[in-house]
Design an enzyme around this catalytic site. Structure first.
Site: not given
Length: 275
Positions: A107-108
């Site tokens: 998720c980054g």
């Protein structure tokens, strides 16, 4: 022959400028070698209590089992220090899976784990549990009051799985991971849902402890000691509320403070005296 978690030893004590003979309680330390499907899997050095819980929790935290019904039999030979586990599936043991350090991204955000299986098994918490400030203080005090082995020996880590109001189970061990595995194993064996529970721990909040908490599935971790910076980063990324330095009537919240209830003025609740 049942082993005791502590033994009495005659020692030489230095007190007030004088040497004298004294009797002291010394914590016990024993090895336990785990065999899975007749293959040697791991040797743990631990306190001689709650072996079955520890083995089950260890295998779950290592990703060997996902559900308790994957174990068809578990036998403990305390005299020889062996645990024999039979699974109703094949054991896939790739040494690099348990020993290779990786950095995993999700998720980054960058999640830094020491071992590949940690990156695979660790879970982002979806817990909706919350605590008041007074409950944080109360749970830590209750765990410390229950810790008879630590009071006698000073040589164990203590941990507990709790609701906001009381301790469900507490365990002590010379190894911090062992104490956590015993809690995990107990909950699996007793079919206790964990995600809405709280983990209370006596030791430092290291990245390894946060990783173990994530594997267990709790969203709130309380400690009387300090966190490390990597532990805080992991707690932030895994949506775990990490609370440290719970001593007296104070503590620090290091991540996701929304789980610590605030009053209408936006201040943290302060009802210590009711406990």
């Amino acid at each position: 022959m049942k082993q005791h978690i502590s033994v009495k030893k005659t020692i030489t004590a230095y007190r007030d400028g004088q040497f004298q003979d004294a009797e002291d309680d010394i914590v016990s330390e024993v090895p336990l070698t785990i065999f899975v499907n007749k293959e040697e899997f791991a040797t743990m050095v631990c306190s001689p209590q709650h072996y079955k819980e520890m083995v089950v929790g260890f295998l779950a935290s290592e990703g060997v089992i996902l559900f308790i019904n994957e174990i068809s039999s578990l036998e403990i030979d305390e005299d020889k220090g062996f645990a024999y586990v039979a699974l109703n599936k094949k054991l896939t043991k790739n040494p690099s899976f348990y020993s290779k350090r990786v950095i995993n991204s999700c998720c980054g955000k960058s999640r830094q784990f020491y071992f590949q299986n940690d990156a695979v098994i660790s879970k982002t918490s979806m817990s909706t549990a919350s605590l008041t400030a007074g409950q944080c203080i109360h749970l830590m005090k209750q765990m410390q009051q229950n810790s008879q082995v630590f009071k006698k020996t000073g040589g164990v880590h203590n941990a507990a799985i709790c609701t906001p109001d009381h301790i469900i189970v507490d365990r002590a061990d010379i190894g911090r991971h062992n104490a956590l595995d015993k809690l995990y194993g107990y909950c699996l064996l007793q079919n206790i849902a964990i995600k809405d529970k709280i983990l209370v721990f006596s030791g430092r909040l290291s990245s390894e402890v946060l990783t173990k908490a994530s594997k267990i599935g709790v969203g709130l971790v309380l400690s009387k000691s300090a966190p490390t910076d990597l532990a805080i980063k992991l707690a932030e990324d895994l949506n775990i509320t990490a609370v440290g330095f719970i001593r007296g009537s104070s503590f620090n919240v290091y991540s996701h403070n929304f789980r610590i209830k605030k009053n209408e003025k936006g201040e943290m609740s302060n009802e210590f005296m009711q406990y």
